[in-house]
Design a protein around this motif. Structure first.
Motif, PDB file in Angstrom:
ATOM      1  N   PHE A   9       0.935  -1.029  -0.139  1.00 43.54           N
ATOM      2  CA  PHE A   9       0.044   0.132   0.036  1.00 43.54           C
ATOM      3  C   PHE A   9       0.926   1.188  -0.123  1.00 43.54           C
ATOM      4  N   ILE A  10       1.771   1.170   0.979  1.00 42.31           N
ATOM      5  CA  ILE A  10       2.816   2.526   0.968  1.00 42.31           C
ATOM      6  C   ILE A  10       3.397   2.564  -0.338  1.00 42.31           C
ATOM      7  N   VAL A  11       4.181   1.667  -0.974  1.00 44.75           N
ATOM      8  CA  VAL A  11       4.817   1.807  -2.036  1.00 44.75           C
ATOM      9  C   VAL A  11       3.821   2.029  -3.284  1.00 44.75           C
ATOM     10  N   LEU A  12       2.664   1.720  -3.493  1.00 41.15           N
ATOM     11  CA  LEU A  12       1.918   2.006  -4.300  1.00 41.15           C
ATOM     12  C   LEU A  12       1.288   3.572  -4.220  1.00 41.15           C
ATOM     13  N   ARG A  13       1.079   3.703  -3.058  1.00 40.32           N
ATOM     14  CA  ARG A  13       0.646   5.090  -2.860  1.00 40.32           C
ATOM     15  C   ARG A  13       1.832   6.219  -3.271  1.00 40.32           C
ATOM     16  N   VAL A  14       2.918   5.992  -3.097  1.00 38.44           N
ATOM     17  CA  VAL A  14       4.026   6.710  -3.553  1.00 38.44           C
ATOM     18  C   VAL A  14       4.124   6.953  -4.983  1.00 38.44           C
ATOM     19  N   ILE A  15       4.135   5.577  -5.430  1.00 35.12           N
ATOM     20  CA  ILE A  15       4.081   5.488  -6.908  1.00 35.12           C
ATOM     21  C   ILE A  15       3.038   6.268  -7.691  1.00 35.12           C
ATOM     22  N   TYR A  16       1.721   6.005  -7.094  1.00 34.18           N
ATOM     23  CA  TYR A  16       0.522   6.779  -7.415  1.00 34.18           C
ATOM     24  C   TYR A  16       0.945   8.047  -7.677  1.00 34.18           C
ATOM     25  N   HIS A  17       1.531   8.832  -6.575  1.00 33.03           N
ATOM     26  CA  HIS A  17       1.695  10.359  -6.712  1.00 33.03           C
ATOM     27  C   HIS A  17       2.581  10.735  -7.680  1.00 33.03           C
ATOM     28  N   VAL A  18       3.498   9.849  -7.732  1.00 37.67           N
ATOM     29  CA  VAL A  18       4.715  10.258  -8.889  1.00 37.67           C
ATOM     30  C   VAL A  18       4.001  10.306 -10.447  1.00 37.67           C
ATOM     31  N   PHE A  19       3.130   9.098 -10.436  1.00 36.48           N
ATOM     32  CA  PHE A  19       2.407   9.090 -11.658  1.00 36.48           C
ATOM     33  C   PHE A  19       1.416  10.316 -11.786  1.00 36.48           C
ATOM     34  N   TYR A  20       0.842  10.625 -10.598  1.00 32.89           N
ATOM     35  CA  TYR A  20      -0.008  11.791 -11.066  1.00 32.89           C
ATOM     36  C   TYR A  20       0.684  13.159 -11.207  1.00 32.89           C
ATOM     37  N   LEU A  21       1.799  13.440 -10.744  1.00 32.04           N
ATOM     38  CA  LEU A  21       2.651  14.608 -11.078  1.00 32.04           C
ATOM     39  C   LEU A  21       3.291  14.620 -12.517  1.00 32.04           C
ATOM     40  N   ALA A  22       3.492  13.327 -12.805  1.00 33.01           N
ATOM     41  CA  ALA A  22       3.824  13.116 -14.199  1.00 33.01           C
ATOM     42  C   ALA A  22       2.856  12.877 -15.259  1.00 33.01           C
ATOM     43  N   ASN A  23       1.634  13.118 -14.752  1.00 34.97           N
ATOM     44  CA  ASN A  23       0.335  12.898 -15.833  1.00 34.97           C
ATOM     45  C   ASN A  23       0.263  11.875 -16.653  1.00 34.97           C
TER      46      ASN A  23
ATOM     47  N   ALA B  30      -2.301   2.497 -10.445  1.00 35.19           N
ATOM     48  CA  ALA B  30      -1.578   2.275  -9.066  1.00 35.19           C
ATOM     49  C   ALA B  30      -2.691   2.413  -7.825  1.00 35.19           C
ATOM     50  N   TRP B  31      -3.417   3.260  -8.373  1.00 34.67           N
ATOM     51  CA  TRP B  31      -4.825   3.623  -7.247  1.00 34.67           C
ATOM     52  C   TRP B  31      -5.504   2.368  -6.933  1.00 34.67           C
ATOM     53  N   LEU B  32      -5.906   1.729  -7.857  1.00 35.48           N
ATOM     54  CA  LEU B  32      -6.661   0.405  -7.767  1.00 35.48           C
ATOM     55  C   LEU B  32      -6.002  -0.661  -6.967  1.00 35.48           C
ATOM     56  N   PHE B  33      -4.568  -0.855  -7.240  1.00 40.04           N
ATOM     57  CA  PHE B  33      -3.792  -1.646  -6.677  1.00 40.04           C
ATOM     58  C   PHE B  33      -3.772  -1.325  -5.126  1.00 40.04           C
ATOM     59  N   ALA B  34      -3.575  -0.165  -4.906  1.00 45.03           N
ATOM     60  CA  ALA B  34      -3.386   0.314  -3.375  1.00 45.03           C
ATOM     61  C   ALA B  34      -4.536   0.134  -2.799  1.00 45.03           C
ATOM     62  N   PHE B  35      -5.738   0.634  -3.342  1.00 50.62           N
ATOM     63  CA  PHE B  35      -7.054   0.535  -2.782  1.00 50.62           C
ATOM     64  C   PHE B  35      -7.306  -1.034  -2.289  1.00 50.62           C
ATOM     65  N   LEU B  36      -6.884  -1.659  -3.414  1.00 50.41           N
ATOM     66  CA  LEU B  36      -7.144  -3.230  -3.039  1.00 50.41           C
ATOM     67  C   LEU B  36      -6.358  -3.713  -1.720  1.00 50.41           C
ATOM     68  N   CYS B  37      -5.203  -3.270  -1.414  1.00 50.20           N
ATOM     69  CA  CYS B  37      -4.509  -3.589  -0.222  1.00 50.20           C
ATOM     70  C   CYS B  37      -5.293  -3.741   0.814  1.00 50.20           C
ATOM     71  N   PRO B  38      -5.772  -2.595   1.611  1.00 47.06           N
ATOM     72  CA  PRO B  38      -6.848  -2.704   2.650  1.00 47.06           C
ATOM     73  C   PRO B  38      -7.867  -3.401   2.833  1.00 47.06           C
ATOM     74  N   VAL B  39      -8.484  -3.512   1.500  1.00 43.87           N
ATOM     75  CA  VAL B  39      -9.613  -4.227   1.133  1.00 43.87           C
ATOM     76  C   VAL B  39      -9.394  -5.574   1.486  1.00 43.87           C
ATOM     77  N   LEU B  40      -8.101  -6.143   0.957  1.00 47.75           N
ATOM     78  CA  LEU B  40      -7.833  -7.574   0.966  1.00 47.75           C
ATOM     79  C   LEU B  40      -7.402  -7.888   2.680  1.00 47.75           C
ATOM     80  N   MET B  41      -6.672  -6.816   3.080  1.00 49.27           N
ATOM     81  CA  MET B  41      -6.451  -6.956   4.574  1.00 49.27           C
ATOM     82  C   MET B  41      -7.751  -7.309   5.491  1.00 49.27           C
TER      83      MET B  41
END
Length: 137
Positions: free
Chosen positions: A89-103, A111-122
């Motif tokens: 989740f942490i890694v994907l959220r950082v990647i998400y933000h980098v991808f957001y800035l890079a457009n 990245a958002w979807l996979f990060a979202f699935l982490c707590p859902v699966l937990m």
């Protein structure tokens, strides 16, 4: 358990860290307006506007993740999978933000979807484990 606690702390700090690019773009916009920072943020365009959106999204993502971590700790369901999902989740959220800035919108959404699935699966894994133990009906 310490991995989960560290991930909770990092996730709680991520929205504040995500503010750094926002401040950078505000400073480029005739200087940081400390009297009306939100109004200035609304005027930002391009990467600046994406930085603001990513900053807000970091707050939105935190609540479900925090609930998952607290549930796992409270029910003593500290498994290797839950720890891997927490770090992911942490890694994907950082990647998400980098991808957001890079457009890079498609990669950002992935990245958002996979990060979202982490707590859902937990949470789901914890519910299933507790159901198998007869603890929840």
């Amino acid at each position: 358990m310490s991995t989960l606690i560290w991930c909770l702390l990092i996730a709680g700090v991520l929205p504040i860290a995500a503010k750094a690019p926002v401040v950078y773009f505000q400073n480029r916009d005739k200087g940081y307006d400390n009297r009306h920072p939100r109004a200035q943020q609304q005027r930002l365009t391009g990467a600046g506007a994406r930085a603001v959106a990513g900053h807000y999204n970091a707050y939105e993502a935190f609540s479900l993740f925090a609930a998952a971590i607290l549930l796992i700790i409270a029910t003593n369901q500290i498994t290797e999978l839950n720890q891997i999902l927490a770090v992911s989740f942490i890694v994907l959220r950082v990647i998400y933000h980098v991808f957001y800035l890079a457009n890079w919108d498609k990669l950002r959404s992935l990245a958002w979807l996979f990060a979202f699935l982490c707590p859902v699966l937990m949470i789901a894994q914890t519910a299933i484990a507790l159901s198998g133990n007869g603890a929840a009906h």
